[in-house]
Design an enzyme around this catalytic site. Sequence first.
Site, PDB file in Angstrom:
ATOM      1  N   HIS A  77       0.865  -1.179   0.000  1.00 43.92           N
ATOM      2  CA  HIS A  77       0.000   0.000   0.000  1.00 43.92           C
ATOM      3  C   HIS A  77       0.908   1.237   0.000  1.00 43.92           C
ATOM      4  CE1 HIS A  77      -2.693  -2.919   2.121  1.00 43.92           C
ATOM      5  NE2 HIS A  77      -3.631  -2.321   1.425  1.00 43.92           N
ATOM      6  N   ASP A  80       1.843   1.918   3.565  1.00 41.08           N
ATOM      7  CA  ASP A  80       2.668   0.926   4.286  1.00 41.08           C
ATOM      8  C   ASP A  80       4.099   1.446   4.377  1.00 41.08           C
ATOM      9  OD1 ASP A  80       0.575  -0.884   4.376  1.00 41.08           O
ATOM     10  OD2 ASP A  80       1.263  -2.048   2.648  1.00 41.08           O
TER      11      ASP A  80
HETATM   12  C1  3MF Z   1      -8.182  -6.766   3.360  1.00 40.70           C
HETATM   13  C2  3MF Z   1      -7.301  -7.084   2.250  1.00 40.70           C
HETATM   14  C3  3MF Z   1      -6.390  -5.988   1.845  1.00 40.70           C
HETATM   15  C4  3MF Z   1      -6.205  -5.879   0.356  1.00 40.70           C
HETATM   16  C5  3MF Z   1      -5.298  -4.753   0.012  1.00 40.70           C
HETATM   17  C6  3MF Z   1      -5.293  -4.490  -1.468  1.00 40.70           C
HETATM   18  C7  3MF Z   1      -4.867  -5.430   3.567  1.00 40.70           C
HETATM   19  O1  3MF Z   1      -8.894  -7.837   3.776  1.00 40.70           O
HETATM   20  O2  3MF Z   1      -7.309  -8.169   1.725  1.00 40.70           O
HETATM   21  O3  3MF Z   1      -5.157  -6.219   2.479  1.00 40.70           O
HETATM   22  O4  3MF Z   1      -5.732  -7.058  -0.192  1.00 40.70           O
HETATM   23  O5  3MF Z   1      -5.748  -3.582   0.586  1.00 40.70           O
HETATM   24  O6  3MF Z   1      -4.254  -5.009  -2.057  1.00 40.70           O
END
Ligand code: 3MF
Length: 412
Positions: A77, A80
């Site tokens: 992200h 992140d």
């Molecule tokens: C939440 C998710 C996310 C998504 C991500 C997009 C944190 O349940 O699965 O992971 O995969 O935001 O890639």
Amino acid sequence: MAPIPQTQQRSLVERLIQACGGGYSPETRRKYYVSGPQWAAAYEGHALFHAPTREPVGFEKVIEEYGKIGIGHWTTHDTDVIPTAGLFKDEQERIVGRIKAALKSNGLKCSMVTTETFHHAVWAASPAAEAPEVRAYAARRLANTVKIGHQLGAEFAVYWPGSLGYFVQGAVEETETLRWYAEGLNAACEADIEIAKQFGRPTLKHCMEAKPFEPQAEILLPTSDAMLAFISSGLLTHPEMVGLNPEYLHELMWGAAPRAALARALLCGKLWHFDINDGYRLKHDVDIAVGLVNPLDWLNVLVLLRSHKYAGPFNLDYKPPRTTSNWGVFALSFPTAVDRFITLWEMAGDVIADPVISEASAALRAGGGPADPLDVDAIVAANRELLTLHELIAHRMVQILIGQHRGRVYSV
Ligand code: 3MF
Ligand code: MG
Ligand code: MG
């Protein structure tokens, strides 16, 4: 057994990992299009009812450890790695430079970038909120992530519209909110067309990811099927640029057969990216690592994907359990997840090549011979014995899964 002092615990775990066997070399692991998310390795074990159990880990460490394991791709992200306040500023460029260097020196590629549109307070009423300034900010964030994607050499952008929904009904008018959400995706695709030109690269593949519950109480696009309908609704200016990133557990959570959900995406030509993990039906998003709960179902899923020549990424979107230490995340959690995936993928090849399954499948497709097309009893009778093969194929797949097809039996 006597208590194990802390200084001896790693060597004990290491010895038992060795005793498990079944590991692949980093070179072998790198042959598969497996990606490791920044957020998965850096997950500290926190949740609504959970305090963190692990220390923070930065991207340099995650990329280095993925490199050692043989995970060839990295995903992230925007926030992140870049604090929200540092986005759009020099700080962002400095961090992107550091990421590029870390990827290069550890032999990894960035395959996917995604925008965090669920955690920060600005998304309280979703990225498609009523207030135009929130939506304008969301569009800028998505375009900014696309730019980062091109800077890092990514192929995919993923959108999990986590907060697109509500806790209480009334204020949100769903058709309006979905139109606004489409405007955000349109802005990302249009920005991508321009940015890709500047970088001399193809545009990214923009993939929507559905989850039926969490973090909102009610979700506007809860399933991959809802997203397929959204993609072809006429609201998107570039539907050809938008596909799906289904997540195995997200489909299981609402009670779907993940394999059937993937099949529907394949039929639409929209299965572009895949988040892999495991868990339970009708529970929250437990994000357990691939194959630890439903290995037989996973084998079936991979047979489908191999048969259809799926060549996209397998993104390890799981959360190492809170009981696993920082050290254990890289010593055990990630390598074993990749190794179970590889084994199941290769086993799926065994299933496809298996003479028993091949002959049984061909026999089912051949049917029982010509019957009067209006004589229902004759049609039933013509297939009566053949239909037993459905159960035989299921039995054979379990045999392959547990090694019984190679003669593994117990002497009793
Ligand atoms: C939440 C998710 C996310 C998504 C991500 C997009 C944190 O349940 O699965 O992971 O995969 O935001 O890639
Ligand atoms: Mg996911
Ligand atoms: Mg999940």
